[in-house]
Write a protein that holds these residues in place. Sequence first.
Motif: not given
Length: 299
Positions: A13, A209, A232, A248, A250-253, A257
């Motif tokens: 993370y 990205t 993704e 990874n 991510t802040t929203s998944h 994930d």
Amino acid sequence: MSHPAKRTLSMLYGTAWKKERTANLVKQALQAGYLAIDTAAQPKHYREHLVGDGVREFLSTSSLKREDLYLQTKFTSINGQDPNNLPYDPSSSITEQVKASVASSLHNLRNNENVEESYIDCLVLHSPLPTIQQTMEAWDTMSSFVPTKVHSLGISNTSLPILRYIWDNSTVKPKVVQNRFYAATGWDIALRQFCKDSDIEYQSFWTLTGNPEFLSAPLITRTAEEVGISDEVLLYGFVQGLGITPINGTTSHIETDVAELLKLEKWKAEGHNGKTWEKVVRVFGLFLKKWAHNGDHRG
């Protein structure tokens, strides 16, 4: 570098650019199953002290212990720092800068108030310094903390010649390389082979990205639909299949994930045998080599 997160998710993370949300997001990630965390002693982009807060808050209510986690941080040279917010004195030598940076990281990532018990699983040189002599001064100083306060070393944003030089001229060998995974470097095909041959873990950032063309590639979309997961997460799975550990951020998944990665593992194990998965991963790897060779980076 064996720990639960690597065996379960093969993913770290990432905590860059999380600012004041860092502690809560780190705790959320740990609760979801990301037991490997990447950060840096670089206040410009990271809040390392809040990473420590999130880890300690998680451990305070978890059955897991500090040794069940993998915490990775970085020494960042002056070139990558905000000159008004540094973890060391910029007028001091590179050796002293590294020592001060590591001391601040050990304090930030401590498990309790006893900093003497603090340690870092992997200390990464955030990027090579302007000269190879300066790079080796930083590396040799980082090496002085191994194996007690730092368990292993790595380098980020590196080329293959610099990685080879460090490998050939160091006592403590790099165990991690963390690079952008994108077309401009040909997806580091030669560098990744060196890592494989040398038992170095290759970690990718910009995995999504930096590769938007992959998310529309038929190989990705068809396989993702068959598995029942997002394009993704399927791309993360393909990258993992190449022996890469993605980062990874991510802040929203976060939870979804993890759930989809575990769904992919189940799909591979149940009726969709390893040979089928190995075949599509092999095709993905061949595509990368073709695109890198031809300079054709379309999906």
